[in-house]
Design a protein around this motif. Structure first.
Motif, mmCIF file in Angstrom:
data_model
loop_
_atom_site.group_PDB
_atom_site.id
_atom_site.type_symbol
_atom_site.label_atom_id
_atom_site.label_comp_id
_atom_site.label_asym_id
_atom_site.label_seq_id
_atom_site.Cartn_x
_atom_site.Cartn_y
_atom_site.Cartn_z
ATOM 1 N N GLY A 1 0.944 -1.158 0.011
ATOM 2 C CA GLY A 1 -0.027 -0.098 -0.077
ATOM 3 C C GLY A 1 0.832 1.355 -0.177
ATOM 4 N N ASN A 2 0.121 2.472 0.077
ATOM 5 C CA ASN A 2 0.619 3.718 -0.134
ATOM 6 C C ASN A 2 0.080 4.806 0.710
ATOM 7 O OD1 ASN A 2 2.270 5.399 -0.911
ATOM 8 N ND2 ASN A 2 1.484 6.100 -2.490
ATOM 9 N N SER A 3 -0.284 4.086 2.087
ATOM 10 C CA SER A 3 -0.882 5.116 2.966
ATOM 11 C C SER A 3 -0.190 6.181 3.581
ATOM 12 C CB SER A 3 -1.385 4.200 4.277
ATOM 13 O OG SER A 3 -0.265 3.727 5.062
ATOM 14 N N LYS A 4 -0.912 7.337 3.747
ATOM 15 C CA LYS A 4 -0.174 8.451 4.614
ATOM 16 C C LYS A 4 0.708 7.797 5.604
ATOM 17 C CE LYS A 4 -1.449 12.993 6.909
ATOM 18 N NZ LYS A 4 -0.253 12.825 7.501
ATOM 19 N N GLU A 5 0.082 7.199 6.500
ATOM 20 C CA GLU A 5 1.139 6.670 7.606
ATOM 21 C C GLU A 5 2.383 6.121 7.263
ATOM 22 O OE1 GLU A 5 -3.270 6.796 8.775
ATOM 23 O OE2 GLU A 5 -2.188 5.997 7.323
ATOM 24 N N ILE A 6 2.285 5.118 6.165
ATOM 25 C CA ILE A 6 3.677 4.589 5.608
ATOM 26 C C ILE A 6 4.444 5.701 4.902
ATOM 27 C CG2 ILE A 6 3.033 3.589 3.417
ATOM 28 C CD1 ILE A 6 5.247 1.880 6.291
ATOM 29 N N LYS A 7 3.984 6.667 4.312
ATOM 30 C CA LYS A 7 4.725 7.839 3.763
ATOM 31 C C LYS A 7 5.256 8.662 4.797
ATOM 32 C CE LYS A 7 3.081 9.744 0.260
ATOM 33 N NZ LYS A 7 2.239 10.553 -0.785
ATOM 34 N N ASP A 8 4.465 9.043 5.766
ATOM 35 C CA ASP A 8 5.165 9.770 6.934
ATOM 36 C C ASP A 8 6.084 9.102 7.648
ATOM 37 O OD1 ASP A 8 2.970 11.618 6.727
ATOM 38 O OD2 ASP A 8 1.864 10.899 8.122
ATOM 39 N N HIS A 9 5.924 7.879 7.831
ATOM 40 C CA HIS A 9 7.077 7.090 8.733
ATOM 41 C C HIS A 9 8.382 7.073 7.832
ATOM 42 C CE1 HIS A 9 9.252 3.884 10.280
ATOM 43 N NE2 HIS A 9 9.383 3.375 9.123
ATOM 44 N N THR A 10 8.173 6.813 6.255
ATOM 45 C CA THR A 10 9.447 6.830 5.464
ATOM 46 C C THR A 10 10.082 8.061 5.615
ATOM 47 O OG1 THR A 10 8.242 5.136 4.106
ATOM 48 C CG2 THR A 10 10.121 6.282 3.104
ATOM 49 N N GLU A 11 9.387 9.221 5.445
ATOM 50 C CA GLU A 11 9.945 10.647 5.415
ATOM 51 C C GLU A 11 10.669 10.841 6.859
ATOM 52 O OE1 GLU A 11 7.979 14.890 5.112
ATOM 53 O OE2 GLU A 11 8.128 13.897 3.076
ATOM 54 N N ALA A 12 10.049 10.653 7.924
ATOM 55 C CA ALA A 12 10.628 10.933 9.364
ATOM 56 C C ALA A 12 11.808 10.092 9.586
ATOM 57 C CB ALA A 12 9.337 10.681 10.357
ATOM 58 N N PHE A 13 11.876 8.765 9.179
ATOM 59 C CA PHE A 13 13.165 7.890 9.357
ATOM 60 C C PHE A 13 14.134 7.873 8.467
ATOM 61 C CE2 PHE A 13 10.249 6.772 12.656
ATOM 62 C CZ PHE A 13 11.111 6.247 13.650
ATOM 63 N N LEU A 14 13.947 8.856 7.392
ATOM 64 C CA LEU A 14 15.389 8.940 6.232
ATOM 65 C C LEU A 14 16.654 8.782 6.759
ATOM 66 C CD1 LEU A 14 13.587 10.637 3.258
ATOM 67 C CD2 LEU A 14 14.205 8.114 3.430
ATOM 68 N N ASN A 15 16.553 9.684 7.973
ATOM 69 C CA ASN A 15 18.014 9.858 8.608
ATOM 70 C C ASN A 15 18.080 9.492 10.005
ATOM 71 O OD1 ASN A 15 19.439 11.165 6.225
ATOM 72 N ND2 ASN A 15 17.741 12.467 6.409
ATOM 73 N N LYS A 16 17.227 8.449 10.427
ATOM 74 C CA LYS A 16 17.344 8.213 11.940
ATOM 75 C C LYS A 16 18.020 6.833 11.702
ATOM 76 C CE LYS A 16 13.636 10.574 14.000
ATOM 77 N NZ LYS A 16 14.435 11.173 15.208
ATOM 78 N N GLY A 17 18.569 6.281 12.914
ATOM 79 C CA GLY A 17 19.027 5.231 13.271
ATOM 80 C C GLY A 17 18.350 4.321 14.293
ATOM 81 N N VAL A 18 18.155 3.192 13.665
ATOM 82 C CA VAL A 18 17.151 1.995 14.552
ATOM 83 C C VAL A 18 17.900 0.912 14.843
ATOM 84 C CG1 VAL A 18 15.305 3.291 13.497
ATOM 85 C CG2 VAL A 18 15.932 0.888 12.636
ATOM 86 N N VAL A 19 17.365 0.381 15.980
ATOM 87 C CA VAL A 19 17.512 -1.050 16.135
ATOM 88 C C VAL A 19 16.351 -1.846 16.041
ATOM 89 C CG1 VAL A 19 17.964 -2.613 18.232
ATOM 90 C CG2 VAL A 19 19.159 -0.391 18.000
ATOM 91 N N ALA A 20 16.183 -3.086 15.391
ATOM 92 C CA ALA A 20 15.471 -4.168 15.124
ATOM 93 C C ALA A 20 15.146 -5.301 15.876
ATOM 94 C CB ALA A 20 15.202 -4.249 13.464
ATOM 95 N N LEU A 21 13.930 -5.684 16.249
ATOM 96 C CA LEU A 21 13.656 -6.889 16.680
ATOM 97 C C LEU A 21 12.645 -7.704 15.965
ATOM 98 C CD1 LEU A 21 12.849 -5.773 20.235
ATOM 99 C CD2 LEU A 21 14.800 -6.890 19.567
ATOM 100 N N VAL A 22 13.201 -9.070 15.358
ATOM 101 C CA VAL A 22 12.511 -9.718 14.408
ATOM 102 C C VAL A 22 12.400 -10.914 15.032
ATOM 103 C CG1 VAL A 22 12.797 -10.507 12.045
ATOM 104 C CG2 VAL A 22 13.774 -8.462 12.358
ATOM 105 N N LYS A 23 11.010 -11.435 14.989
ATOM 106 C CA LYS A 23 10.668 -12.662 15.664
ATOM 107 C C LYS A 23 10.677 -14.000 14.506
ATOM 108 C CE LYS A 23 6.849 -15.220 18.037
ATOM 109 N NZ LYS A 23 5.426 -15.070 18.471
ATOM 110 N N GLU A 24 11.703 -14.716 14.551
ATOM 111 C CA GLU A 24 11.739 -16.102 13.898
ATOM 112 C C GLU A 24 10.670 -16.989 14.622
ATOM 113 O OE1 GLU A 24 15.487 -17.830 13.485
ATOM 114 O OE2 GLU A 24 16.237 -16.016 12.285
#
Length: 184
Positions: free
Chosen positions: A92-115
């Motif tokens: 999809g191309n929701s406003k929320e995912i676009k907002d997230h993409t723009e807000a996190f372009l230059n932010k560092g993150v740590v990810a947790l992924v459940k196997e």
């Protein structure tokens, strides 16, 4: 400290893909108060990810079949390391995912992924660290065939640590957006 051991085949189907939960947890490194400790030769993270007061992690849906954990090894003699990461598609191309993409372009993150390993808790993989976070690149597809974003979160610097098995307390996650966008 690593203890040398022999490593036999670990069961039937050991090479089968490991399904991942569609819920990818991302934590802005600016929100991390403390993180687990690590030591070479022990891929279990010791301790909890603790967030600053009032901070919450975010959960993003990833199309399960698209979720890929990555490890790229490189470096010169005596300086070899790994750049770890995660890739996934979000439909999809929701406003929320676009907002997230723009807000996190230059932010560092740590990810947790459940196997999903057959246990109720699963096997949680911790990817990145406060000092060597994951950074975002995005590919957007919006055609007559599909509307989706491919998120690639990867470390920019070599690291001496592989993604860790995280056995600590899971961070609190922000509530879900009430999607109003098309294709959310």
């Amino acid at each position: 400290m690593y203890k040398k051991v022999s490593i036999p085949k670990n069961g039937d189907g050991a090479g089968c893909p490991s399904p991942k939960s569609s819920e990818i947890i991302l934590i802005d490194v600016d929100d991390i108060l403390s993180e687990p400790t690590r030591e070479i030769g022990n891929t279990t993270a010791n301790g909890d990810l603790t967030l600053v007061e009032g901070a919450k992690a975010i959960c993003i849906y990833g199309t399960p079949k698209s979720i890929t954990m990555t490890e790229e090894f490189s470096g010169e003699a005596d300086a070899k390391g790994v750049k770890s990461g995660i890739e996934f598609e979000h439909p999809g191309n929701s406003k929320e995912i676009k907002d997230h993409t723009e807000a996190f372009l230059n932010k560092g993150v740590v990810a947790l992924v459940k196997e999903c390993n057959g246990t109720s808790a699963g096997r949680i993989q911790l990817v990145g660290s406060k000092c060597n976070p994951l950074f975002l690149t995005v590919e957007n597809t919006n055609t007559s065939e599909a509307a989706k974003r491919k998120f690639t979160w990867k470390q920019e610097l070599l690291d001496k640590f592989l993604p860790a098995d995280y056995e600590g307390k899971m961070p609190e996650v922000a509530e879900a957006a009430s999607s109003t966008g098309e294709g959310a």
